[in-house]
Write a protein that holds these residues in place. Sequence first.
Motif, mmCIF file in Angstrom:
data_model
loop_
_atom_site.group_PDB
_atom_site.id
_atom_site.type_symbol
_atom_site.label_atom_id
_atom_site.label_comp_id
_atom_site.label_asym_id
_atom_site.label_seq_id
_atom_site.Cartn_x
_atom_site.Cartn_y
_atom_site.Cartn_z
ATOM 1 N N ARG A 141 5.285 5.595 -16.407
ATOM 2 C CA ARG A 141 5.378 5.240 -14.898
ATOM 3 C C ARG A 141 4.268 4.476 -14.475
ATOM 4 O O ARG A 141 3.243 4.199 -15.195
ATOM 5 C CB ARG A 141 5.440 6.811 -14.347
ATOM 6 N N VAL A 142 4.484 3.793 -13.386
ATOM 7 C CA VAL A 142 3.454 2.978 -12.578
ATOM 8 C C VAL A 142 3.386 3.875 -11.358
ATOM 9 O O VAL A 142 4.097 4.036 -10.395
ATOM 10 C CB VAL A 142 3.954 1.517 -12.479
ATOM 11 N N SER A 143 1.844 4.375 -11.415
ATOM 12 C CA SER A 143 1.634 5.396 -10.346
ATOM 13 C C SER A 143 0.371 4.702 -9.325
ATOM 14 O O SER A 143 -0.066 5.449 -8.312
ATOM 15 C CB SER A 143 1.327 6.570 -10.910
ATOM 16 N N ASN A 144 -0.067 3.732 -9.643
ATOM 17 C CA ASN A 144 -1.415 3.346 -9.016
ATOM 18 C C ASN A 144 -1.167 2.466 -7.758
ATOM 19 O O ASN A 144 -2.195 1.584 -7.183
ATOM 20 C CB ASN A 144 -2.337 2.635 -9.798
ATOM 21 N N ILE A 145 0.250 1.876 -7.621
ATOM 22 C CA ILE A 145 0.601 0.953 -6.643
ATOM 23 C C ILE A 145 0.904 1.961 -5.418
ATOM 24 O O ILE A 145 1.934 2.637 -5.452
ATOM 25 C CB ILE A 145 1.723 -0.016 -7.000
ATOM 26 N N PRO A 146 0.322 1.621 -4.058
ATOM 27 C CA PRO A 146 0.739 2.142 -2.875
ATOM 28 C C PRO A 146 2.206 2.136 -2.542
ATOM 29 O O PRO A 146 2.675 0.734 -2.750
ATOM 30 C CB PRO A 146 -0.148 1.725 -1.834
ATOM 31 N N ASN A 147 2.963 3.040 -2.131
ATOM 32 C CA ASN A 147 4.326 2.988 -1.720
ATOM 33 C C ASN A 147 5.234 2.348 -2.872
ATOM 34 O O ASN A 147 6.177 1.642 -2.651
ATOM 35 C CB ASN A 147 4.434 2.160 -0.366
ATOM 36 N N TRP A 148 5.015 2.474 -4.033
ATOM 37 C CA TRP A 148 5.674 2.217 -5.072
ATOM 38 C C TRP A 148 6.013 3.079 -5.982
ATOM 39 O O TRP A 148 4.924 3.833 -6.423
ATOM 40 C CB TRP A 148 4.828 1.021 -5.762
#
Length: 86
Positions: A30-37
């Motif tokens: 998962r990619v979890s460090n991008i806001p609203n993504w």
Amino acid sequence: MTSTPNVATLKENPILCYYTNRTGKVQVVRVSNIPNWYFERVVFPGQRLIFEAYEQGQLEVYSGAMASAVLADSISCNRLQINPLE
């Protein structure tokens, strides 16, 4: 722990990325460090995954039993970028 980039510093267009599960275990990435993504996928052993993400993103790789998955790796999405033919 990965840092969250400021929305204003994100490049306008996502990049195309490539990841392969080279283990014998099921992984959750998962990619979890991008806001609203939001991006999260199950990747089976030997499976290849092509996805879009922002260059500043961090792909988190979780391995182990689903009830006790452990963060096994964190990879910068710019390292997973597929380079277009020049």
